[in-house]
Design an enzyme around this catalytic site. Structure first.
Site, PDB file in Angstrom:
ATOM      1  CB  SER A 160     -14.124 -12.755 -19.220  1.00  0.00           C
ATOM      2  OG  SER A 160     -13.793 -13.465 -18.058  1.00  0.00           O
ATOM      3  CG  ASP A 211      -7.127 -13.354 -21.454  1.00  0.00           C
ATOM      4  OD1 ASP A 211      -6.111 -13.741 -22.055  1.00  0.00           O
ATOM      5  OD2 ASP A 211      -7.236 -13.358 -20.213  1.00  0.00           O
ATOM      6  CG  HIS A 241      -9.050 -11.428 -17.856  1.00  0.00           C
ATOM      7  ND1 HIS A 241      -9.177 -12.448 -18.775  1.00  0.00           N
ATOM      8  CD2 HIS A 241     -10.294 -11.256 -17.305  1.00  0.00           C
ATOM      9  CE1 HIS A 241     -10.431 -12.893 -18.780  1.00  0.00           C
ATOM     10  NE2 HIS A 241     -11.116 -12.177 -17.905  1.00  0.00           N
TER      11      HIS A 241
END
Length: 300
Positions: free
Chosen positions: A122, A146, A278
């Protein structure tokens, strides 16, 4: 402000290792002084200087990688980004990927054996892109978990409602809050993350350890976060000449179209999709560790 009373931050490692059928890694917390009376904190796993470096996402900390590093079974460095974990907060609230990259570069220079495999989730993934773009000699392989340029705002907008509440009477209240928002999975699994990502003040109030909670919350007077420059992130990624692996969650933030576009952009790009949300590193840690291990063995 203090941590939870009598909490050993490594108390969960033995249970994690047992559940994963792996050995408990040696680990220690380290600190590096930065400019402006700030400091950077990190976890060093195993002996020697690691060539695998892990950078977490917004609102998390270095412990999000515990399970992945246990499965990796190799020396590793997990960094607390500025404003997260045990690292200092920034008064200017500048936790942009470019600014974070400055601290991660210092961490690699100080603790790791470059060039490294740099793994970023992220916000940590966007940060890792800029590390590789700014200091190509430090990174041999980039693993993005992700994240791709262009989704930073999506993750931020999803977190803002969660951080409208900043203070709690107990860890159990924080757990209630997290479970109500569907974060952290089942309650027993979420407990670990909540304990490692909160602290108890001297007045008994439990609050989040990371600054992102306050700068994303409309109820706090702290400066708002700077906007992420998607175009700048994309240009930085396009400039890289090293191999890049994307490990995406099937229930994460990236669409199938974005993943296919990434995979077709360059022949040295790899894209792996795992059955995960996620936070891939917390549910599909073994498969993620295998991808990281492959990047390490591919250059040794």
């Amino acid at each position: 402000m203090t941590a939870h009373a009598a909490l050993d931050e490594f108390a969960f490692l033995s249970d994690d290792a047992r559940d994963q059928g792996a050995a408990v890694p040696s680990v220690r917390r380290e600190r590096l002084e930065l400019d402006g009376d700030r400091s950077l904190s990190a976890l060093l796993f195993g002996g020697g200087r690691p060539d695998a470096v892990f950078v977490h996402g917004a609102g998390l900390n270095a412990h999000t990688w515990d399970r992945t590093i246990i499965d990796l079974a190799a020396p590793a460095l997990a960094v607390d980004l500025p404003g997260h974990g045990d690292s200092s907060w920034r008064e200017d609230a500048d936790y942009s990927p470019e600014r974070n990259a400055e601290a991660v570069i210092r961490a690699i220079e100080h603790w790791a054996e470059a060039p490294v495999t740099l793994v970023g989730h992220s916000l940590g993934g966007l940060t890792a892109i800029h590390v590789a773009a700014l200091r190509a000699e430090l990174v041999a392989h980039l693993v993005l978990v992700d994240v791709l340029p262009g989704i930073g705002g999506s993750g931020r907008s999803a977190l803002a409602p969660f951080y409208e509440r900043l203070e709690f009477g107990s860890v159990e209240e924080v757990l209630d809050h997290a479970v109500a928002f569907g974060l952290g999975g089942e309650r027993d699994k979420a407990r670990r993350g909540v304990i490692l990502n909160t602290r108890t003040r001297d007045d008994g109030v439990v609050e989040w350890k990371h600054h992102m909670a306050r700068i994303l919350s409309e109820s706090a007077p702290d400066s708002r976060p700077l906007d992420i420059d998607d175009d700048r992130d994309a240009r930085a990624l396009d400039s890289l000449t090293i191999p890049v692996t994307l490990v995406a969650g099937s229930r994460g933030l990236l669409s199938a179209e974005r993943i296919r576009a990434f995979a077709s952009a360059r022949p040295d790009h790899d894209a792996i999709v795992l059955d995960a949300p996620h936070n891939v590193q917390e549910t599909s840690h073994l498969d993620l560790a295998r991808a990281v291990r492959a990047s390490l063995s591919g250059r040794n």
